[in-house]
Design a protein around this motif. Structure first.
Motif, PDB file in Angstrom:
ATOM      1  N   ALA A   1      32.004 -21.768  67.355  1.00 36.62           N
ATOM      2  CA  ALA A   1      31.905 -20.464  68.005  1.00 36.62           C
ATOM      3  C   ALA A   1      30.482 -20.243  68.523  1.00 36.62           C
ATOM      4  O   ALA A   1      29.520 -20.318  67.762  1.00 36.62           O
ATOM      5  CB  ALA A   1      32.284 -19.356  67.037  1.00 36.62           C
ATOM      6  N   ILE A   2      30.372 -19.975  69.817  1.00 38.81           N
ATOM      7  CA  ILE A   2      29.094 -19.699  70.479  1.00 38.81           C
ATOM      8  C   ILE A   2      29.308 -18.503  71.398  1.00 38.81           C
ATOM      9  O   ILE A   2      30.329 -18.406  72.079  1.00 38.81           O
ATOM     10  CB  ILE A   2      28.618 -20.906  71.307  1.00 38.81           C
ATOM     11  CG1 ILE A   2      28.365 -22.135  70.426  1.00 38.81           C
ATOM     12  CG2 ILE A   2      27.386 -20.557  72.128  1.00 38.81           C
ATOM     13  CD1 ILE A   2      27.159 -22.032  69.518  1.00 38.81           C
ATOM     14  N   THR A   3      28.354 -17.602  71.441  1.00 39.35           N
ATOM     15  CA  THR A   3      28.432 -16.477  72.366  1.00 39.35           C
ATOM     16  C   THR A   3      27.535 -16.727  73.566  1.00 39.35           C
ATOM     17  O   THR A   3      26.530 -17.447  73.477  1.00 39.35           O
ATOM     18  CB  THR A   3      28.011 -15.163  71.693  1.00 39.35           C
ATOM     19  OG1 THR A   3      26.676 -15.305  71.190  1.00 39.35           O
ATOM     20  CG2 THR A   3      28.947 -14.826  70.540  1.00 39.35           C
ATOM     21  N   GLY A   4      27.884 -16.150  74.698  1.00 38.68           N
ATOM     22  CA  GLY A   4      27.043 -16.257  75.875  1.00 38.68           C
ATOM     23  C   GLY A   4      25.679 -15.656  75.601  1.00 38.68           C
ATOM     24  O   GLY A   4      25.580 -14.578  75.017  1.00 38.68           O
ATOM     25  N   GLY A   5      24.609 -16.339  76.003  1.00 42.34           N
ATOM     26  CA  GLY A   5      23.259 -15.861  75.758  1.00 42.34           C
ATOM     27  C   GLY A   5      22.660 -16.334  74.446  1.00 42.34           C
ATOM     28  O   GLY A   5      21.508 -16.023  74.136  1.00 42.34           O
ATOM     29  N   GLN A   6      23.414 -17.082  73.680  1.00 42.53           N
ATOM     30  CA  GLN A   6      22.944 -17.569  72.378  1.00 42.53           C
ATOM     31  C   GLN A   6      22.086 -18.818  72.558  1.00 42.53           C
ATOM     32  O   GLN A   6      22.397 -19.687  73.378  1.00 42.53           O
ATOM     33  CB  GLN A   6      24.147 -17.875  71.500  1.00 42.53           C
ATOM     34  CG  GLN A   6      23.846 -18.236  70.067  1.00 42.53           C
ATOM     35  CD  GLN A   6      25.116 -18.278  69.216  1.00 42.53           C
ATOM     36  OE1 GLN A   6      26.179 -17.861  69.638  1.00 42.53           O
ATOM     37  NE2 GLN A   6      24.987 -18.770  68.017  1.00 42.53           N
ATOM     38  N   LEU A   7      21.011 -18.925  71.788  1.00 41.00           N
ATOM     39  CA  LEU A   7      20.189 -20.130  71.794  1.00 41.00           C
ATOM     40  C   LEU A   7      20.933 -21.260  71.097  1.00 41.00           C
ATOM     41  O   LEU A   7      21.478 -21.069  70.000  1.00 41.00           O
ATOM     42  CB  LEU A   7      18.863 -19.872  71.088  1.00 41.00           C
ATOM     43  CG  LEU A   7      17.868 -19.013  71.867  1.00 41.00           C
ATOM     44  CD1 LEU A   7      16.817 -18.446  70.928  1.00 41.00           C
ATOM     45  CD2 LEU A   7      17.199 -19.829  72.970  1.00 41.00           C
ATOM     46  N   VAL A   8      20.943 -22.426  71.724  1.00 41.12           N
ATOM     47  CA  VAL A   8      21.704 -23.555  71.182  1.00 41.12           C
ATOM     48  C   VAL A   8      20.853 -24.816  71.161  1.00 41.12           C
ATOM     49  O   VAL A   8      19.834 -24.930  71.841  1.00 41.12           O
ATOM     50  CB  VAL A   8      22.991 -23.802  72.002  1.00 41.12           C
ATOM     51  CG1 VAL A   8      23.934 -22.613  71.899  1.00 41.12           C
ATOM     52  CG2 VAL A   8      22.681 -24.109  73.466  1.00 41.12           C
TER      53      VAL A   8
ATOM     54  N   LEU B   1      15.232 -27.031  71.000  1.00 35.94           N
ATOM     55  CA  LEU B   1      16.382 -26.324  71.551  1.00 35.94           C
ATOM     56  C   LEU B   1      16.837 -26.974  72.849  1.00 35.94           C
ATOM     57  O   LEU B   1      16.031 -27.550  73.590  1.00 35.94           O
ATOM     58  CB  LEU B   1      16.034 -24.862  71.806  1.00 35.94           C
ATOM     59  CG  LEU B   1      15.671 -24.022  70.584  1.00 35.94           C
ATOM     60  CD1 LEU B   1      15.182 -22.649  71.025  1.00 35.94           C
ATOM     61  CD2 LEU B   1      16.867 -23.896  69.650  1.00 35.94           C
ATOM     62  N   LEU B   2      18.121 -26.840  73.133  1.00 30.14           N
ATOM     63  CA  LEU B   2      18.671 -27.315  74.406  1.00 30.14           C
ATOM     64  C   LEU B   2      18.559 -26.232  75.472  1.00 30.14           C
ATOM     65  O   LEU B   2      18.316 -26.518  76.639  1.00 30.14           O
ATOM     66  CB  LEU B   2      20.138 -27.713  74.222  1.00 30.14           C
ATOM     67  CG  LEU B   2      20.894 -28.133  75.484  1.00 30.14           C
ATOM     68  CD1 LEU B   2      20.276 -29.405  76.091  1.00 30.14           C
ATOM     69  CD2 LEU B   2      22.370 -28.360  75.172  1.00 30.14           C
ATOM     70  N   GLY B   3      18.767 -24.988  75.087  1.00 31.59           N
ATOM     71  CA  GLY B   3      18.723 -23.890  76.039  1.00 31.59           C
ATOM     72  C   GLY B   3      19.533 -22.716  75.555  1.00 31.59           C
ATOM     73  O   GLY B   3      19.644 -22.472  74.352  1.00 31.59           O
ATOM     74  N   VAL B   4      20.128 -22.003  76.513  1.00 31.39           N
ATOM     75  CA  VAL B   4      20.899 -20.793  76.239  1.00 31.39           C
ATOM     76  C   VAL B   4      22.312 -20.969  76.778  1.00 31.39           C
ATOM     77  O   VAL B   4      22.497 -21.418  77.913  1.00 31.39           O
ATOM     78  CB  VAL B   4      20.212 -19.572  76.894  1.00 31.39           C
ATOM     79  CG1 VAL B   4      21.106 -18.345  76.838  1.00 31.39           C
ATOM     80  CG2 VAL B   4      18.884 -19.288  76.212  1.00 31.39           C
ATOM     81  N   ALA B   5      23.290 -20.631  75.957  1.00 30.84           N
ATOM     82  CA  ALA B   5      24.685 -20.777  76.366  1.00 30.84           C
ATOM     83  C   ALA B   5      24.962 -19.925  77.602  1.00 30.84           C
ATOM     84  O   ALA B   5      24.656 -18.734  77.636  1.00 30.84           O
ATOM     85  CB  ALA B   5      25.614 -20.373  75.231  1.00 30.84           C
TER      86      ALA B   5
END
Length: 222
Positions: A25-32, A50-54
């Motif tokens: 589960a990942i939300t939009g705008g979440q750091l991944v 970090l890879l970026g932001v979802a």
């Protein structure tokens, strides 16, 4: 977090598709970040790359209206030069004076960490005698830690912060401490890790902090 612009001022967004476990589960705008080649959430006290932001939500559950919700791919804003905006972290005053603001989680930081930043009054408790109007911004000239108890901002002269008054904090450029919030899309000052994010500015009028990823999967760890 929301994409704001690139370091060179460009505003065109680019995202790429990455593998993700169906149930993650990942939300939009979440750091991944990446783990074994798949996208996962950053943790609260994140210190790794970090890879970026979802760029989209991935609920990890079947959704008749969104076949990607439990698919095996997710789009991520992954440009190392991207600047993101998040809500400015907030602190609740424990006490203060006409030139100081004390908050109880401040012991997690170091002397001078917030020098050059700003605080902005967000709300006052019902019986507050603080004479500042909501929205008043005051510059931080010094920050000092009382071991194991609190931290004190030295600020421009003004109203006296009352216990329970809430302030947004805009750390100085270069600040890279704190923790990630529960949504992993912003910074909190209730603890301090060496975050892979760096503050590079703020939009004080809108209570926003601008950040870049300083420890990126595709860039030099600075």
């Amino acid at each position: 977090m929301k994409f704001y612009q690139k370091l060179d001022g460009g505003v065109l967004r680019s995202a790429r598709e990455y593998d993700i476990a169906s149930a993650t589960a990942i939300t939009g705008g979440q750091l991944v970040k990446l783990s074994e080649g798949k996208v996962i959430s950053a943790i609260a006290a994140e210190t790794g790359a970090l890879l970026g932001v979802a760029a989209e939500a991935h609920s990890g559950a079947a959704d008749a209206l969104d076949p990607r919700a439990n698919g095996t791919k997710i789009m991520v804003f992954d440009d190392p030069s991207a600047i993101y905006q998040c809500a400015a972290p907030q602190v609740t005053a424990a006490s203060g004076s006409s030139t100081t603001l004390v908050f109880t989680a401040g012991q997690y930081f170091a002397n001078d960490d917030f020098n050059g930043g700003y605080v902005k009054l967000v709300s006052k408790v019902a019986d507050s005698t603080n004479t500042d109007a909501i929205g008043t911004v005051r510059a931080i000239s010094d920050y000092a830690v009382t071991a194991n108890t609190s931290g004190t901002f030295t600020i421009d002269s003004g109203g006296t912060p009352n216990a329970g008054d809430v302030y947004a904090v805009f750390p100085p450029v270069g600040f890279a401490k704190g923790n990630l919030n529960s949504g992993r899309d912003g910074i909190v000052l209730s603890a301090s890790a060496s975050l892979p994010l760096r503050v590079i500015g703020a939009d004080i009028g809108f209570d926003k902090v601008n950040v870049m990823i300083k420890k990126h999967a595709f860039a030099v760890d600075a």
